[in-house]
Write a protein that holds these residues in place. Structure first.
Motif, PDB file in Angstrom:
ATOM      1  N   THR A  12       0.837  -1.201   0.000  1.00  0.00           N
ATOM      2  CA  THR A  12       0.000   0.000   0.000  1.00  0.00           C
ATOM      3  C   THR A  12       0.872   1.250   0.000  1.00  0.00           C
ATOM      4  OG1 THR A  12      -1.678  -1.204   1.220  1.00  0.00           O
ATOM      5  CG2 THR A  12      -1.866   1.184   1.254  1.00  0.00           C
ATOM      6  N   LEU A  13       1.910   1.249   0.845  1.00  0.00           N
ATOM      7  CA  LEU A  13       2.812   2.406   0.920  1.00  0.00           C
ATOM      8  C   LEU A  13       3.530   2.629  -0.407  1.00  0.00           C
ATOM      9  CD1 LEU A  13       4.282   1.820   4.472  1.00  0.00           C
ATOM     10  CD2 LEU A  13       2.972   3.795   3.757  1.00  0.00           C
ATOM     11  N   VAL A  14       4.007   1.538  -0.986  1.00  0.00           N
ATOM     12  CA  VAL A  14       4.742   1.657  -2.248  1.00  0.00           C
ATOM     13  C   VAL A  14       3.821   2.226  -3.327  1.00  0.00           C
ATOM     14  CG1 VAL A  14       5.866   0.321  -4.101  1.00  0.00           C
ATOM     15  CG2 VAL A  14       6.467  -0.119  -1.701  1.00  0.00           C
ATOM     16  N   SER A  15       2.562   1.770  -3.329  1.00  0.00           N
ATOM     17  CA  SER A  15       1.649   2.272  -4.366  1.00  0.00           C
ATOM     18  C   SER A  15       1.271   3.733  -4.107  1.00  0.00           C
ATOM     19  CB  SER A  15       0.408   1.396  -4.474  1.00  0.00           C
ATOM     20  OG  SER A  15      -0.359   1.533  -3.310  1.00  0.00           O
ATOM     21  N   GLN A  16       1.536   4.223  -2.905  1.00  0.00           N
ATOM     22  CA  GLN A  16       1.311   5.642  -2.602  1.00  0.00           C
ATOM     23  C   GLN A  16       2.556   6.483  -2.906  1.00  0.00           C
ATOM     24  OE1 GLN A  16      -1.601   7.178  -1.163  1.00  0.00           O
ATOM     25  NE2 GLN A  16      -2.470   5.246  -1.846  1.00  0.00           N
ATOM     26  N   GLY A  17       3.593   5.846  -3.401  1.00  0.00           N
ATOM     27  CA  GLY A  17       4.790   6.595  -3.789  1.00  0.00           C
ATOM     28  C   GLY A  17       5.932   6.533  -2.779  1.00  0.00           C
ATOM     29  N   TYR A  18       5.760   5.795  -1.696  1.00  0.00           N
ATOM     30  CA  TYR A  18       6.857   5.655  -0.721  1.00  0.00           C
ATOM     31  C   TYR A  18       7.823   4.592  -1.218  1.00  0.00           C
ATOM     32  CZ  TYR A  18       4.021   8.281   2.576  1.00  0.00           C
ATOM     33  OH  TYR A  18       3.297   9.267   3.188  1.00  0.00           O
ATOM     34  N   SER A  19       9.063   4.639  -0.750  1.00  0.00           N
ATOM     35  CA  SER A  19       9.949   3.530  -1.092  1.00  0.00           C
ATOM     36  C   SER A  19      10.519   2.933   0.176  1.00  0.00           C
ATOM     37  CB  SER A  19      11.052   4.000  -2.051  1.00  0.00           C
ATOM     38  OG  SER A  19      11.764   5.044  -1.452  1.00  0.00           O
ATOM     39  N   GLN A  20      10.768   1.634   0.109  1.00  0.00           N
ATOM     40  CA  GLN A  20      11.217   0.914   1.295  1.00  0.00           C
ATOM     41  C   GLN A  20      12.737   0.989   1.412  1.00  0.00           C
ATOM     42  OE1 GLN A  20      10.243  -3.238   1.299  1.00  0.00           O
ATOM     43  NE2 GLN A  20      10.394  -3.407   3.509  1.00  0.00           N
ATOM     44  N   VAL A  21      13.232   1.168   2.640  1.00  0.00           N
ATOM     45  CA  VAL A  21      14.683   1.185   2.851  1.00  0.00           C
ATOM     46  C   VAL A  21      15.070  -0.028   3.685  1.00  0.00           C
ATOM     47  CG1 VAL A  21      14.999   3.684   2.602  1.00  0.00           C
ATOM     48  CG2 VAL A  21      14.350   2.725   4.833  1.00  0.00           C
ATOM     49  N   PRO A  22      16.326  -0.470   3.569  1.00  0.00           N
ATOM     50  CA  PRO A  22      16.695  -1.732   4.223  1.00  0.00           C
ATOM     51  C   PRO A  22      16.759  -1.665   5.752  1.00  0.00           C
ATOM     52  CG  PRO A  22      18.452  -0.958   2.735  1.00  0.00           C
ATOM     53  CD  PRO A  22      17.394   0.068   2.719  1.00  0.00           C
ATOM     54  N   THR A  23      17.041  -0.507   6.344  1.00  0.00           N
ATOM     55  CA  THR A  23      17.181  -0.464   7.798  1.00  0.00           C
ATOM     56  C   THR A  23      16.338   0.659   8.393  1.00  0.00           C
ATOM     57  OG1 THR A  23      19.013   1.100   7.698  1.00  0.00           O
ATOM     58  CG2 THR A  23      19.601  -1.239   7.665  1.00  0.00           C
ATOM     59  N   VAL A  24      16.040   0.505   9.699  1.00  0.00           N
ATOM     60  CA  VAL A  24      15.274   1.522  10.424  1.00  0.00           C
ATOM     61  C   VAL A  24      16.034   2.850  10.402  1.00  0.00           C
ATOM     62  CG1 VAL A  24      14.369   2.164  12.693  1.00  0.00           C
ATOM     63  CG2 VAL A  24      14.207  -0.193  11.922  1.00  0.00           C
ATOM     64  N   GLU A  25      17.377   2.774  10.499  1.00  0.00           N
ATOM     65  CA  GLU A  25      18.203   3.978  10.544  1.00  0.00           C
ATOM     66  C   GLU A  25      17.956   4.868   9.319  1.00  0.00           C
ATOM     67  OE1 GLU A  25      19.555   0.857  11.243  1.00  0.00           O
ATOM     68  OE2 GLU A  25      19.239   1.372  13.361  1.00  0.00           O
ATOM     69  N   GLU A  26      17.799   4.240   8.175  1.00  0.00           N
ATOM     70  CA  GLU A  26      17.657   5.016   6.938  1.00  0.00           C
ATOM     71  C   GLU A  26      16.247   5.561   6.726  1.00  0.00           C
ATOM     72  OE1 GLU A  26      19.526   2.809   3.484  1.00  0.00           O
ATOM     73  OE2 GLU A  26      20.143   1.552   5.172  1.00  0.00           O
ATOM     74  N   ALA A  27      15.292   5.093   7.522  1.00  0.00           N
ATOM     75  CA  ALA A  27      13.887   5.463   7.272  1.00  0.00           C
ATOM     76  C   ALA A  27      13.551   6.831   7.838  1.00  0.00           C
ATOM     77  CB  ALA A  27      12.976   4.411   7.885  1.00  0.00           C
ATOM     78  N   GLU A  28      12.636   7.533   7.149  1.00  0.00           N
ATOM     79  CA  GLU A  28      12.068   8.761   7.709  1.00  0.00           C
ATOM     80  C   GLU A  28      10.770   8.440   8.423  1.00  0.00           C
ATOM     81  OE1 GLU A  28      11.755  11.861   4.688  1.00  0.00           O
ATOM     82  OE2 GLU A  28      13.599  11.065   3.833  1.00  0.00           O
ATOM     83  N   LEU A  29      10.096   7.425   7.896  1.00  0.00           N
ATOM     84  CA  LEU A  29       8.818   6.998   8.466  1.00  0.00           C
ATOM     85  C   LEU A  29       8.966   5.532   8.861  1.00  0.00           C
ATOM     86  CD1 LEU A  29       5.717   7.371   8.842  1.00  0.00           C
ATOM     87  CD2 LEU A  29       5.460   6.824   6.421  1.00  0.00           C
ATOM     88  N   VAL A  30       8.701   5.223  10.138  1.00  0.00           N
ATOM     89  CA  VAL A  30       8.874   3.848  10.618  1.00  0.00           C
ATOM     90  C   VAL A  30       7.511   3.271  10.982  1.00  0.00           C
ATOM     91  CG1 VAL A  30       9.941   2.380  12.373  1.00  0.00           C
ATOM     92  CG2 VAL A  30      11.166   4.394  11.524  1.00  0.00           C
TER      93      VAL A  30
END
Ligand code: 5AD
Ligand code: SF4
Length: 424
Positions: A12-30
């Motif tokens: 759902t997130l990806v189809s909304q334009g978000y992209s997944q990152v490999p680690t929590v550290e790299e994420a803006e949204l967790v």
């Protein structure tokens, strides 16, 4: 079930334009998906949220799943760095909730259980390259005295048979050969469309989708597990010959206290159906030891049941208190130490049964779906239709078998797996 929810949320997130990152550290949204079926789930979640707070300056946090549903807005009080709390019954609202988050709202909630919708996603990010999960029914209408699920996942809602079949076809087209149908109680599946299929019909139909070679399902409830399901398995080779049928206890008295809605004899009737098929159906179960009021005699009845059924494997748990559940009000809670003692005895008994059960496979040739190669042991990892692991040897130079179906002969058996040699 929860892991597959994550796959759908990510889609759902990806189809909304978000992209997944490999680690929590790299994420803006967790997004933190949680489970509260047993143990001290709430404490673990708050502990982890504290860690997030320390390491997550500038990030936005959302708590999803059963702990989110159960603790609700209390999460904002205990962990003010969390901006969104959403239970599984509200995942359909995720796109709107994301808009609110992006707009700077720091108290976004999705906590209503009052829904007739199922979570349909435009995209699902699948982790397992061989086995694809499909949710067919969400929620649970039973009220087992120990179980938190009806409070965290809400009432039952089934997807239409047309959408399940369409998803199965799509999965087959992109190369999946194995499908696992999911639900808290798949047996109470009821097609909401006019076709009004029951579970056995849906199961059989998924097993007839071209290209689908294996269909599994989890989990079943003995009360709704009808003979038509066993007949379908016996007749349709694409349906795996494995049934997970949670019994919870071998004592009719404890089953009544658990509000499981069947007696030991009624359960054994279902086992008898499975034992009288032409195909050998592997049977597995879930057991809870130390339910309030469980006497030594009740526990012995559960041990006796293991001998009678001879399960291929079991998941066994010490009873744990869950919020909102009716078992909290029961007297005679069993001491932790005693629960531990019973669990150890039960698991040792089952170990012996599995050693005997698996030894009977030595010499047999089994079809395996190859899941990968184990560098440490130099063996290919195969899975049989009965859901047993069968590791076998074949030189890597002779080709990558991952994802293919091969036949292997069992040469050795342990309590938890089989090993053997490649046939073809
Ligand atoms: N305590 C211990 N085990 C539990 N289960 C569910 N709730 C509890 C509880 N409160 C077990 C049941 C169920 C499995 C998924 O988890 O055996 O079948
Ligand atoms: Fe929980 Fe019972 Fe529903 Fe299973 S059938 S999810 S154990 S309430």
């Amino acid at each position: 079930m929860n892991a597959h929810d994550s796959e759908k949320v990510i889609g759902t997130l990806v189809s909304q334009g978000y992209s997944q990152v490999p680690t929590v550290e790299e994420a803006e949204l967790v997004f933190y998906n949680t489970c509260s079926i047993r143990d001290k789930a709430e404490q673990k979640v708050f502990h982890r949220l504290q860690q997030f707070k320390r390491d997550g300056k500038g990030k936005t946090f959302a708590v999803l799943g059963c702990v989110a549903q159960q603790e609700g807005e209390k999460i904002f009080e205990k962990a003010p760095h969390v901006s969104m709390v959403c239970g599984s019954a509200s995942y359909n609202q995720l796109p709107q909730m994301l808009v609110q988050l992006e707009a700077g709202n720091r108290r976004v909630t999705g906590l209503s259980l009052d829904t007739e919708d199922t979570f349909e996603t435009p995209l699902t990010r699948r982790d397992n390259p061989h086995r694809a999960y499909i949710t067919i029914i969400e929620g649970c209408d039973k009220s087992c005295a120990y179980c938190v699920v009806p409070f965290t996942r809400g009432p039952e809602r089934s997807r239409t048979s047309a959408s399940v079949i369409a998803e199965s076809r799509q999965l087959s087209e992109i190369g999946y050969t194995e499908i696992q149908l999911l639900g808290q109680n798949v047996n109470s599946y009821r097609d909401p469309s006019p076709a009004a299929w029951n579970f056995a019909t849906l199961l059989d139909s998924v097993g007839h989708v071209p290209g689908i070679r294996r269909v599994r399902f989890t989990t079943s409830h003995p009360r709704d597990f009808v003979k038509q399901i066993v007949d379908a398995i016996d007749e349709n080779p694409a349906l795996c010959n494995h049934v997970h049928l949670p019994v919870q206890s071998g004592s009719t008295r404890v089953l009544a206290a658990m509000q499981r809605l069947y007696t030991r004899d009624e359960y054994m009737q279902r086992i008898a159906w499975m034992k009288s098929t032409r195909r050998p159906i592997a049977i597995t179960t879930d057991i809870i030891v130390g339910f309030p009021g469980e006497t030594e005699a009740d526990f012995e009845a559960t041990l006796g049941l293991l001998d009678e059924v001879e399960y291929d494997s079991i998941f066994s748990f010490k009873y744990s208190r869950r919020p909102n559940t009716s078992a909290l009000a029961l007297g005679d809670h069993i001491a932790e130490e005693e629960k531990g003692r019973r669990l150890a005895i039960l698991q040792e008994k089952q170990r012996q049964i599995q050693i005997r059960q698996n030894a009977a496979y030595v010499g047999k040739v089994e079809e395996c779906l190859v899941e990968g190669f184990n560098q440490a042991t130099g063996q290919w990892i195969g899975r049989t239709s009965q859901n047993k692991t069968l590791n076998f040897l074949r030189p890597v130079e002779e080709g990558d078998l991952t994802g293919s179906y091969v036949e292997a002969r069992v040469t050795r058996a342990g309590p938890n797996s089989l090993s053997g040699e490649y046939v073809h």
